[in-house]
Design a protein around this motif. Structure first.
Motif, short mmCIF file in Angstrom:
data_model
loop_
_atom_site.label_atom_id
_atom_site.label_comp_id
_atom_site.label_asym_id
_atom_site.label_seq_id
_atom_site.Cartn_x
_atom_site.Cartn_y
_atom_site.Cartn_z
N CYS A 1 -4.69 47.18 -15.07
CA CYS A 1 -5.99 47.21 -14.46
C CYS A 1 -6.55 45.80 -14.23
O CYS A 1 -7.44 45.62 -13.38
N TRP B 1 2.73 50.99 -7.01
CA TRP B 1 2.70 52.20 -7.59
C TRP B 1 3.81 51.93 -8.82
O TRP B 1 3.50 52.30 -10.06
N ARG B 2 4.80 51.57 -8.30
CA ARG B 2 6.33 51.25 -9.29
C ARG B 2 5.80 50.26 -10.21
O ARG B 2 5.95 50.48 -11.52
N THR C 1 3.10 49.06 -11.61
CA THR C 1 2.10 49.49 -12.49
C THR C 1 2.65 50.47 -13.22
O THR C 1 2.38 50.50 -14.53
N THR C 2 3.36 51.53 -12.86
CA THR C 2 3.89 52.72 -13.81
C THR C 2 5.03 52.06 -14.85
O THR C 2 4.59 52.25 -15.98
N VAL C 3 5.68 51.41 -14.07
CA VAL C 3 6.74 50.72 -15.16
C VAL C 3 5.97 49.85 -16.01
O VAL C 3 6.52 49.76 -17.28
N ALA D 1 6.28 44.29 -14.65
CA ALA D 1 6.00 44.70 -13.02
C ALA D 1 6.57 44.05 -12.41
O ALA D 1 6.95 44.10 -10.97
N PHE E 1 -1.96 49.92 -19.88
CA PHE E 1 -2.51 50.19 -18.79
C PHE E 1 -3.86 49.10 -18.29
O PHE E 1 -4.23 49.04 -17.16
N ILE F 1 -0.28 50.01 -3.83
CA ILE F 1 -1.53 51.04 -4.33
C ILE F 1 -2.47 51.23 -3.03
O ILE F 1 -2.92 52.30 -3.21
N THR G 1 3.05 49.74 -17.25
CA THR G 1 2.53 50.90 -18.24
C THR G 1 3.47 51.18 -19.38
O THR G 1 3.14 51.17 -20.41
N LEU G 2 4.29 51.90 -18.81
CA LEU G 2 5.55 52.45 -19.47
C LEU G 2 6.14 51.52 -20.78
O LEU G 2 6.41 51.93 -21.86
N PHE H 1 -1.40 52.59 -25.11
CA PHE H 1 -1.73 52.96 -23.56
C PHE H 1 -2.88 52.21 -23.05
O PHE H 1 -2.82 51.73 -21.79
#
Ligand code: CTP
Ligand code: K
Ligand code: MG
Length: 180
Positions: free
Chosen positions: A99, A50-51, A53-55, A23, A95, A32, A57-58, A91
């Protein structure tokens, strides 16, 4: 004995360790909280995007998939039965780590700390608590089997040390604005 506990703890937590670092590299873009404030301070702040957090997690999930492919040779090499990660567990670790970090930023803003301010203790363990909590909820049987009390104890001691080392390293490399 302690060596196998450390190996298991490190391996099992890797999908939770890497997302926050990913991140940092991927961060930017829309926060967010959309800039919203609550009680005179930002809800989360510009450091939670958002970016990122998404990246994050992935990357954590992809790492878990890669570890699954390596589990057999790695287990043979270190002489420890290292765990594999079903997708829900992977996941949850990734994630959940993000969080936990987001929750910590919420608490930092509530306690008057600006973005980037240190919160010793919370900074080093927020993502661990988030990752483990979500893993135990999402894949209870797996989490109970992997994170025995001894492994958990190693995680709680080892993580702050690793966190300090990686963050000071990232700071010195110019990847991070603060060494925490
Ligand atoms: N980051 C992100 N999204 C996240 C977490 C982190 O985009 N969910 C990125 C941001 O660019 C952030 C950087 O990673 O600035 C460093 O993360 P962190 O130290 O957690 O954030 P801070 O900027 O220090 O903000 P805070 O005080 O809220 O922790
Ligand atoms: K943080
Ligand atoms: Mg920070």
């Amino acid at each position: 004995m302690i060596g196998s506990l450390v190996a298991t703890a490190f391996w099992a937590m890797l999908p939770a360790y890497v997302p926050n670092n990913a991140a940092v590299l991927a961060g930017g873009g829309r926060p967010i909280d959309g800039g919203r404030e609550w009680r005179g301070a930002r809800l989360l702040g510009d450091g939670k995007t958002w970016r990122g957090t998404t990246v994050g997690t992935l990357v954590g999930v992809c790492l878990a998939v890669a570890l699954n492919a390596l589990a057999e040779p790695a287990s043979a090499a270190v002489g420890v039965d290292l765990p594999t990660f079903a997708l829900p567990a992977a996941f949850a670790l990734a994630f959940g780590a993000m969080c936990g970090d987001i929750g910590a930023s919420f608490l930092k803003r509530r306690s008057g700390r600006e973005r980037g301010a240190a919160f010793p203790g919370l900074d080093q363990l927020d993502f661990v608590v988030g990752a483990l909590a979500l893993a135990f909820v999402v894949d209870t049987d797996w989490a109970v089997a992997v994170f025995t009390p001894r492994v958990l104890a190693v995680v709680l001691v080892m993580t702050p040390v690793l966190h300090v080392v990686t963050n000071v390293g990232a700071y010195r490399l110019g990847l991070k604005d603060e060494p925490w």
